[in-house]
Motif scaffolding. Structure first.
Motif, PDB file in Angstrom:
ATOM      1  N   LYS A  94       2.052  -6.465   5.734  1.00  0.00           N
ATOM      2  CA  LYS A  94       2.415  -6.549   4.319  1.00  0.00           C
ATOM      3  C   LYS A  94       3.125  -7.865   4.018  1.00  0.00           C
ATOM      4  O   LYS A  94       2.830  -8.536   3.019  1.00  0.00           O
ATOM      5  CB  LYS A  94       3.320  -5.376   3.940  1.00  0.00           C
ATOM      6  N   GLU A 119       3.665  -9.568  -7.411  1.00  0.00           N
ATOM      7  CA  GLU A 119       3.347  -8.372  -8.184  1.00  0.00           C
ATOM      8  C   GLU A 119       1.851  -8.072  -8.147  1.00  0.00           C
ATOM      9  O   GLU A 119       1.445  -6.907  -8.098  1.00  0.00           O
ATOM     10  CB  GLU A 119       3.802  -8.544  -9.634  1.00  0.00           C
ATOM     11  N   LYS A 122       1.176  -6.423  -4.817  1.00  0.00           N
ATOM     12  CA  LYS A 122       1.692  -5.056  -4.819  1.00  0.00           C
ATOM     13  C   LYS A 122       0.781  -4.135  -5.630  1.00  0.00           C
ATOM     14  O   LYS A 122       0.560  -2.978  -5.260  1.00  0.00           O
ATOM     15  CB  LYS A 122       3.112  -5.023  -5.398  1.00  0.00           C
ATOM     16  N   LYS A 123       0.255  -4.634  -6.741  1.00  0.00           N
ATOM     17  CA  LYS A 123      -0.635  -3.827  -7.572  1.00  0.00           C
ATOM     18  C   LYS A 123      -1.917  -3.481  -6.823  1.00  0.00           C
ATOM     19  O   LYS A 123      -2.443  -2.373  -6.945  1.00  0.00           O
ATOM     20  CB  LYS A 123      -0.958  -4.586  -8.859  1.00  0.00           C
ATOM     21  N   GLU A 125      -2.113  -3.092  -3.603  1.00  0.00           N
ATOM     22  CA  GLU A 125      -1.743  -2.121  -2.570  1.00  0.00           C
ATOM     23  C   GLU A 125      -1.524  -0.728  -3.139  1.00  0.00           C
ATOM     24  O   GLU A 125      -1.794   0.271  -2.480  1.00  0.00           O
ATOM     25  CB  GLU A 125      -0.467  -2.583  -1.862  1.00  0.00           C
ATOM     26  N   LYS A 126      -1.014  -0.684  -4.354  1.00  0.00           N
ATOM     27  CA  LYS A 126      -0.658   0.601  -4.951  1.00  0.00           C
ATOM     28  C   LYS A 126      -1.273   0.701  -6.331  1.00  0.00           C
ATOM     29  O   LYS A 126      -0.573   0.791  -7.356  1.00  0.00           O
ATOM     30  CB  LYS A 126       0.861   0.749  -5.015  1.00  0.00           C
ATOM     31  N   ARG A 129      -0.309   3.445  -8.948  1.00  0.00           N
ATOM     32  CA  ARG A 129       1.069   3.590  -9.415  1.00  0.00           C
ATOM     33  C   ARG A 129       1.357   2.661 -10.569  1.00  0.00           C
ATOM     34  O   ARG A 129       0.867   1.543 -10.623  1.00  0.00           O
ATOM     35  CB  ARG A 129       2.068   3.306  -8.279  1.00  0.00           C
ATOM     36  N   GLU A 133       7.042   2.690 -11.007  1.00  0.00           N
ATOM     37  CA  GLU A 133       7.093   3.861 -10.133  1.00  0.00           C
ATOM     38  C   GLU A 133       7.615   3.546  -8.735  1.00  0.00           C
ATOM     39  O   GLU A 133       8.021   4.451  -8.008  1.00  0.00           O
ATOM     40  CB  GLU A 133       5.702   4.508 -10.043  1.00  0.00           C
ATOM     41  N   GLY A 134       7.616   2.280  -8.367  1.00  0.00           N
ATOM     42  CA  GLY A 134       8.116   1.917  -7.048  1.00  0.00           C
ATOM     43  C   GLY A 134       9.628   1.765  -6.988  1.00  0.00           C
ATOM     44  O   GLY A 134      10.184   1.519  -5.916  1.00  0.00           O
ATOM     45  N   LYS A 151      11.692  -6.094 -13.131  1.00  0.00           N
ATOM     46  CA  LYS A 151      10.262  -5.756 -13.154  1.00  0.00           C
ATOM     47  C   LYS A 151       9.668  -6.014 -14.531  1.00  0.00           C
ATOM     48  O   LYS A 151       8.565  -6.564 -14.659  1.00  0.00           O
ATOM     49  CB  LYS A 151      10.078  -4.297 -12.758  1.00  0.00           C
TER      50      LYS A 151
END
Length: 265
Positions: A94, A119, A122-123, A125-126, A129, A133-134, A151
């Motif tokens: 990661k 960001e 991260k988007k 990866e998830k 969500r 939400e993280g 954020k």
């Protein structure tokens, strides 16, 4: 095998002994959920040691946190969910993925562009969500407000400049103040307006590189440190603090500040 690896194996061996048939009854009854509060407490103790600048305490508290992390990981391993190797490999992958400017050929014009890419990764990866939400709901409220504002800023959902934040801060102050002077306002309304003011104040500080949670922690420590000195001064003079009026309190307080912190307010 390095010294770090040997020490890690030693700690894992201790954990295995505790969890074994002849181990500790309390440890053998634990589950990941039952250890969660202990982990939160130990992390707070670690943060306290770091902010108090006590290296020996930092070392001890780091050990406690490491032990609990290994404890949770071992329980997950026994349930067949994942291994310590899985955890560490995923963390390494990661960090490599989120730092292409270090591990690949990417380059960014400034920190804003770097954060935008962070960001974006991260988007990916998830993807299931939402953007907020993280952020753990269990974070201390001031720290959570900072993370929410941070954020939102990365998403572009914020004031364009500091003047806009100051204007909003003044508006929130007026709305909160109004709940204090108008008849019929409920305590809940006052609490809501006070919360809005604090939330905006957190953002105002964030834009200046100040973290509200850390700043308030420093203020708490400063007050307690000064009060301890005040108490010792009063004791040395035979003054009973219980019977002091406000003017006497302030006189002692100001004397402590001038004696021990001449350059501070």
């Amino acid at each position: 095998m390095t010294g770090d690896q040997t020490a890690l194996m030693r700690l894992r061996d201790v954990l295995e002994r505790l969890l074994g048939p002849e181990g500790c009854p309390w440890d053998r009854e634990q589950t990941p959920p039952s250890l969660a509060d202990y982990l939160v407490e130990e992390v707070h103790e670690l943060v306290d040691a770091i902010r108090s600048n006590k290296p020996d305490d930092v070392r001890e508290e780091l050990g406690d946190v490491w032990f609990l992390l290994l404890f949770v990981t071992r329980l997950m391993e026994r349930d067949g969910r994942f291994t310590l190797e899985d955890v560490l490999d995923q963390a390494a992958a990661k960090m490599v993925r989120r730092h292409p400017h270090v591990f690949a050929e990417a380059s960014f014009a400034d920190l804003d562009a770097l954060w935008a890419n962070w960001e974006k990764e991260k988007k990916k990866e998830k993807a299931d969500r939402g953007p907020f939400e993280g952020i753990p709901s269990t974070l201390p409220p001031l720290l959570r407000a900072y993370r929410i504002n941070s954020k939102a800023a990365r998403l572009g959902f914020t004031w364009s400049d500091a003047d806009g934040v100051r204007e909003q801060l003044n508006q929130e102050w007026q709305e909160w103040h109004a709940t204090q002077v108008e008849d019929g306002d409920s305590a809940e309304k006052a609490l809501d307006e006070y919360g809005d003011y604090l939330f905006t104040l957190v953002e105002y500080g964030r834009r200046q590189g100040l973290k509200a949670n850390e700043a308030l922690d420093r203020a708490n420590r400063k007050f307690l440190n000064r009060f301890a000195k005040l108490s010792r001064l009063a004791e040395a003079r035979g003054i009973d603090l219980e019977g002091l009026d406000l003017n006497s309190w302030n006189a002692l307080w100001n004397e402590v500040k001038q004696r021990h912190e001449p350059s501070q307010d």
